[in-house]
Write an enzyme that holds these catalytic residues in place. Structure first.
Site, PDB file in Angstrom:
ATOM      1  N   ARG A 104       8.649  -0.158   5.126  1.00 37.01           N
ATOM      2  CA  ARG A 104       7.990  -1.127   4.239  1.00 37.01           C
ATOM      3  C   ARG A 104       7.280  -2.197   5.055  1.00 37.01           C
ATOM      4  O   ARG A 104       7.822  -2.694   6.055  1.00 37.01           O
ATOM      5  CB  ARG A 104       9.010  -1.754   3.280  1.00 37.01           C
ATOM      6  CG  ARG A 104       9.615  -0.715   2.370  1.00 37.01           C
ATOM      7  CD  ARG A 104      10.378  -1.267   1.189  1.00 37.01           C
ATOM      8  NE  ARG A 104      11.109  -0.163   0.562  1.00 37.01           N
ATOM      9  CZ  ARG A 104      10.571   0.733  -0.271  1.00 37.01           C
ATOM     10  NH1 ARG A 104       9.304   0.640  -0.608  1.00 37.01           N
ATOM     11  NH2 ARG A 104      11.299   1.725  -0.767  1.00 37.01           N
ATOM     12  N   ASP A 105       6.063  -2.534   4.600  1.00 38.82           N
ATOM     13  CA  ASP A 105       5.310  -3.595   5.268  1.00 38.82           C
ATOM     14  C   ASP A 105       6.059  -4.915   5.106  1.00 38.82           C
ATOM     15  O   ASP A 105       6.576  -5.221   4.029  1.00 38.82           O
ATOM     16  CB  ASP A 105       3.898  -3.696   4.667  1.00 38.82           C
ATOM     17  CG  ASP A 105       2.955  -4.502   5.548  1.00 38.82           C
ATOM     18  OD1 ASP A 105       2.031  -3.908   6.126  1.00 38.82           O
ATOM     19  OD2 ASP A 105       3.145  -5.736   5.660  1.00 38.82           O
ATOM     20  N   ILE A 106       6.081  -5.696   6.162  1.00 40.79           N
ATOM     21  CA  ILE A 106       6.822  -6.958   6.159  1.00 40.79           C
ATOM     22  C   ILE A 106       6.158  -8.002   5.257  1.00 40.79           C
ATOM     23  O   ILE A 106       6.808  -8.960   4.828  1.00 40.79           O
ATOM     24  CB  ILE A 106       6.962  -7.470   7.624  1.00 40.79           C
ATOM     25  CG1 ILE A 106       8.161  -8.375   7.789  1.00 40.79           C
ATOM     26  CG2 ILE A 106       5.690  -8.131   8.118  1.00 40.79           C
ATOM     27  CD1 ILE A 106       8.543  -8.625   9.237  1.00 40.79           C
TER      28      ILE A 106
ATOM     29  N   ASN B  74      -6.855   0.703   8.949  1.00 44.19           N
ATOM     30  CA  ASN B  74      -7.813  -0.220   9.540  1.00 44.19           C
ATOM     31  C   ASN B  74      -8.066   0.226  10.974  1.00 44.19           C
ATOM     32  O   ASN B  74      -7.124   0.570  11.697  1.00 44.19           O
ATOM     33  CB  ASN B  74      -7.256  -1.645   9.504  1.00 44.19           C
ATOM     34  CG  ASN B  74      -7.179  -2.191   8.088  1.00 44.19           C
ATOM     35  OD1 ASN B  74      -8.125  -2.067   7.323  1.00 44.19           O
ATOM     36  ND2 ASN B  74      -6.047  -2.776   7.726  1.00 44.19           N
TER      37      ASN B  74
ATOM     38  N   GLU C 147      -4.588  -5.346  13.060  1.00 45.47           N
ATOM     39  CA  GLU C 147      -3.741  -6.297  13.792  1.00 45.47           C
ATOM     40  C   GLU C 147      -2.811  -5.613  14.778  1.00 45.47           C
ATOM     41  O   GLU C 147      -2.449  -6.192  15.792  1.00 45.47           O
ATOM     42  CB  GLU C 147      -2.905  -7.115  12.800  1.00 45.47           C
ATOM     43  CG  GLU C 147      -3.724  -8.094  11.970  1.00 45.47           C
ATOM     44  CD  GLU C 147      -2.950  -8.641  10.775  1.00 45.47           C
ATOM     45  OE1 GLU C 147      -1.712  -8.549  10.754  1.00 45.47           O
ATOM     46  OE2 GLU C 147      -3.617  -9.159   9.852  1.00 45.47           O
ATOM     47  N   VAL C 148      -2.367  -4.407  14.433  1.00 48.61           N
ATOM     48  CA  VAL C 148      -1.421  -3.696  15.297  1.00 48.61           C
ATOM     49  C   VAL C 148      -2.109  -2.449  15.840  1.00 48.61           C
ATOM     50  O   VAL C 148      -2.533  -1.576  15.061  1.00 48.61           O
ATOM     51  CB  VAL C 148      -0.136  -3.311  14.526  1.00 48.61           C
ATOM     52  CG1 VAL C 148       0.827  -2.569  15.439  1.00 48.61           C
ATOM     53  CG2 VAL C 148       0.542  -4.553  13.953  1.00 48.61           C
TER      54      VAL C 148
ATOM     55  N   HIS D 262      -1.725   3.497  12.077  1.00 52.13           N
ATOM     56  CA  HIS D 262      -0.850   3.394  10.905  1.00 52.13           C
ATOM     57  C   HIS D 262      -1.693   3.451   9.651  1.00 52.13           C
ATOM     58  O   HIS D 262      -2.823   2.972   9.620  1.00 52.13           O
ATOM     59  CB  HIS D 262      -0.013   2.112  10.938  1.00 52.13           C
ATOM     60  CG  HIS D 262      -0.816   0.845  11.043  1.00 52.13           C
ATOM     61  ND1 HIS D 262      -1.340   0.408  12.236  1.00 52.13           N
ATOM     62  CD2 HIS D 262      -1.187  -0.067  10.109  1.00 52.13           C
ATOM     63  CE1 HIS D 262      -2.001  -0.728  12.041  1.00 52.13           C
ATOM     64  NE2 HIS D 262      -1.931  -1.033  10.743  1.00 52.13           N
TER      65      HIS D 262
ATOM     66  N   HIS E 296      -1.686   2.454   5.592  1.00 51.59           N
ATOM     67  CA  HIS E 296      -1.070   1.666   4.533  1.00 51.59           C
ATOM     68  C   HIS E 296      -1.035   2.542   3.276  1.00 51.59           C
ATOM     69  O   HIS E 296      -2.085   3.031   2.833  1.00 51.59           O
ATOM     70  CB  HIS E 296      -1.900   0.423   4.225  1.00 51.59           C
ATOM     71  CG  HIS E 296      -2.042  -0.533   5.375  1.00 51.59           C
ATOM     72  ND1 HIS E 296      -1.374  -1.737   5.420  1.00 51.59           N
ATOM     73  CD2 HIS E 296      -2.782  -0.479   6.507  1.00 51.59           C
ATOM     74  CE1 HIS E 296      -1.699  -2.387   6.536  1.00 51.59           C
ATOM     75  NE2 HIS E 296      -2.561  -1.644   7.211  1.00 51.59           N
TER      76      HIS E 296
END
Ligand code: AMP
Length: 116
Positions: free
Chosen positions: A29-31, A87, A95-96, A100, A102
């Site tokens: 799960r996304d933080i 992204n 950002e990371v 990944h 989403h």
């Protein structure tokens, strides 16, 4: 890969709210969720982003898409619908720097271009 947040999560060195794991993938799960369901699906293999993928990664990319269906079903959003997006590099706001996707859903998602 040293100093990669998602490699550390994949290795269990940093805790995550795991929803799926196998030899090749981890989903957690996304933080900072942007919707009722907001899950990140990553390959355990370090790849910085989609633009870094090659033909060697074709099978992994295909499996990841089908895994998204499976997780969406487990989360109860397969029929209502969801968005699967990645992204890639600076203009996307990535950002990371570990590939990944989403997986987002659970309500109507609206504007396609909003940063996830
Ligand atoms: P992106 O902007 O596409 O690179 O997305 C990175 C995502 O990782 C953001 O949605 C963050 O909320 C999420 N994130 C950052 N750190 C963590 C973490 N430790 N556990 C779960 N999600 C995280």
């Amino acid at each position: 890969m040293e100093d990669c947040l998602f490699c550390k999560i994949a290795a269990g060195q940093i805790p995550s709210s795991k929803v799926y794991e196998d030899e090749e993938f981890l989903a957690f799960r996304d933080i900072a969720p942007k919707a009722p369901v907001h899950i990140l699906i990553i390959p355990k293999k370090h790849l910085a982003d989609l633009a870094s993928c090659t033909e060697e990664d074709l099978t992994m990319l295909g499996k990841l898409n089908l895994l998204a269906n499976k997780i969406a079903e487990a989360e109860g959003i397969l029929n209502s619908g969801f968005r699967l997006l990645t992204n890639c590099r600076a203009d996307s706001g990535q950002e990371v720097a570990h590939l990944h996707y989403h997986l987002i859903g659970g309500h109507f998602l609206g504007d396609f271009c909003e940063k996830q």
